[in-house]
Scaffold this motif. Structure first.
Motif, short mmCIF file in Angstrom:
data_model
loop_
_atom_site.label_atom_id
_atom_site.label_comp_id
_atom_site.label_asym_id
_atom_site.label_seq_id
_atom_site.Cartn_x
_atom_site.Cartn_y
_atom_site.Cartn_z
N PHE A 160 0.81 -1.22 0.00
CA PHE A 160 0.00 0.00 0.00
C PHE A 160 0.85 1.28 0.00
O PHE A 160 0.31 2.38 0.04
N SER A 277 -13.11 2.63 4.74
CA SER A 277 -13.87 3.52 3.86
C SER A 277 -13.45 4.98 3.98
O SER A 277 -13.75 5.79 3.12
N LYS A 278 -12.75 5.32 5.06
CA LYS A 278 -12.34 6.71 5.29
C LYS A 278 -10.88 6.98 4.97
O LYS A 278 -10.43 8.12 5.06
N ILE A 279 -10.13 5.93 4.61
CA ILE A 279 -8.69 6.08 4.44
C ILE A 279 -8.34 7.14 3.40
O ILE A 279 -7.37 7.90 3.56
N ARG A 280 -9.13 7.25 2.35
CA ARG A 280 -8.80 8.22 1.29
C ARG A 280 -8.92 9.66 1.76
O ARG A 280 -8.39 10.57 1.13
N TYR A 281 -9.62 9.88 2.88
CA TYR A 281 -9.82 11.24 3.37
C TYR A 281 -8.85 11.62 4.49
O TYR A 281 -8.94 12.72 5.02
N TYR A 282 -7.95 10.71 4.84
CA TYR A 282 -7.06 11.00 5.96
C TYR A 282 -6.11 12.14 5.64
O TYR A 282 -5.86 12.45 4.47
N ASP A 284 -2.84 12.79 5.67
CA ASP A 284 -1.68 12.62 4.80
C ASP A 284 -1.31 11.15 4.69
O ASP A 284 -1.98 10.28 5.27
N ASP A 285 -0.24 10.86 3.94
CA ASP A 285 0.17 9.48 3.71
C ASP A 285 0.57 8.77 5.00
O ASP A 285 0.37 7.56 5.15
N ARG A 288 -2.56 7.56 6.70
CA ARG A 288 -3.14 6.48 5.90
C ARG A 288 -2.39 5.18 6.13
O ARG A 288 -2.99 4.12 6.32
N ALA A 347 -8.92 13.62 9.68
CA ALA A 347 -9.30 13.50 8.27
C ALA A 347 -9.95 14.80 7.78
O ALA A 347 -10.40 15.63 8.57
N ARG A 351 -14.71 16.54 2.91
CA ARG A 351 -14.96 15.55 1.85
C ARG A 351 -15.57 14.29 2.43
O ARG A 351 -15.55 13.24 1.83
#
Length: 354
Positions: A160, A277-282, A284-285, A288, A347, A351
């Protein structure tokens, strides 16, 4: 404070319900351990809030010192730890045990989350070194389950991390090719016996496969609705060895049946889906990667523990999160819950998708 406004009550209360479910089953198995686990659950909740309210910059400053401490503890336990069932995995102070490998898995996720921010070959090689060190020390204890978990953490975070497949695929190929060497020259005899008993349980019914066969029978005996809380024969008679830790799911299956087991799984799935489901909104890398790493640990524990209770995974001594008896494990999972809540609180809520 931003985190206070974005506290995820769904994850928090799902964790509390898992603790309550675990305490109910532990009460039926051992009232003495039940009282100890109440204390450990309280400490775990404290750990959750400790992480949640700790400043982000302080957390990042603590990562490498925490990793260093975990390695020192893994070394120390080999010399000063207590031997239980042939393994030296725990420190014992008065009547309290501490397992350094539990802290190691926490620190490994954090340190790899920092390293993999640099998506280059140097960071990958350094990550391998930092993973191999605790793996070798844990193998020395020995603890096969924790060894596999540490390797799994490295693999998931590598996948990942966004690092090119030109680097990842050769590493995976090398790892697969080394499995026979690991099996024949690294594993202890009893560890190989566990794997063989998983593949052919009937042959090892009176030995390595005994616990699994008893656990499977106990889970199956619960039927749809279970045989009843505090009145189930296998639970009352302690027919399944280590029912309070490795095989706590067999107690759940017999007492509460398929419905109770489904409720338990539903709580684990709810937490997993909520986080993923929320990882994309965290933010920063880093956050995540932290969430993916701890979620990998969480899912590994659930799948492996329940799997070995129903005979689809070999026995490795991996506890069921917030349900099995265990002080260090419960506390570390409490810290992980804090990191989940912290990640979601930081997060980008503009969004957010419910």
């Amino acid at each position: 404070m931003r985190e206070n406004k974005n506290f995820d009550y769904m994850i928090f209360f799902s964790t509390i319900f898992l603790m309550i479910f675990g305490l109910l089953n532990l009460y039926s198995v051992s009232k003495e351990l039940f009282l100890k686990q109440v204390i450990w659950d309280g400490i775990a909740v404290f750990g959750t809030f400790f992480v949640y309210f700790t400043k982000e910059n302080l957390i990042k400053k603590m990562i490498f010192p925490l990793y260093t401490l975990s390695i020192l503890l893994l070394v120390s336990v080999l010399f000063f730890g207590v031997r239980i069932y042939g393994s030296v995995r725990w420190f014992r102070f008065l009547n309290v045990s501490f397992q350094p490998s539990e802290l190691s898995k926490l620190s490994l996720v954090l340190v790899l989350s920092v390293l993999f921010l640099k998506k280059d070959i140097k960071s990958v090689l350094f990550s391998m070194v930092l993973t191999i060190i605790p793996v070798l020390l844990i193998l020395k204890e020995p603890d096969l389950g924790m060894t596999v978990l540490h390797i799994f953490i490295w693999f998931i975070l590598l996948v990942f991390s966004g690092i090119t497949l030109k680097i990842i695929l050769p590493l995976i190929g090398t790892g697969i090719s080394m499995l026979p060497i690991f099996y024949f020259f690294v594993l202890k005899d009893y560890q190989r016996a566990r794997i063989l008993s998983f593949l052919n349980p009937e042959k090892y019914a009176k030995g390595a496969a005994y616990n699994v066969i008893m656990a499977k029978n106990t889970v199956g005996a619960g039927g749809i609705f279970g045989r009843g809380f505090l009145i189930s024969p296998a639970v009352r008679g302690n027919y399944v060895p280590k029912m309070e830790t490795d095989f706590i799911f067999s107690a759940i299956g017999e007492q509460f049946g398929f419905i109770g087991s489904l409720i338990l799984l539903g709580l684990y799935i709810l937490i997993t889906i909520r986080i993923f489901s929320k990882i994309r909104y965290y933010k920063d890398d880093f956050w995540r990667m932290v969430s993916i790493g701890f979620l990998a640990v969480f899912v590994f524990h659930v799948f492996e523990n329940i799997g070995m209770n129903i005979g689809i995974m070999p026995v490795t001594g991996i506890p069921l999160p917030f349900v099995s008896y265990g002080g260090t494990s419960t506390f570390v999972f409490g810290l992980m819950a804090g990191f989940f809540l912290k990640s979601m609180a930081l997060a980008d809520k503009s969004r957010k998708v419910i």
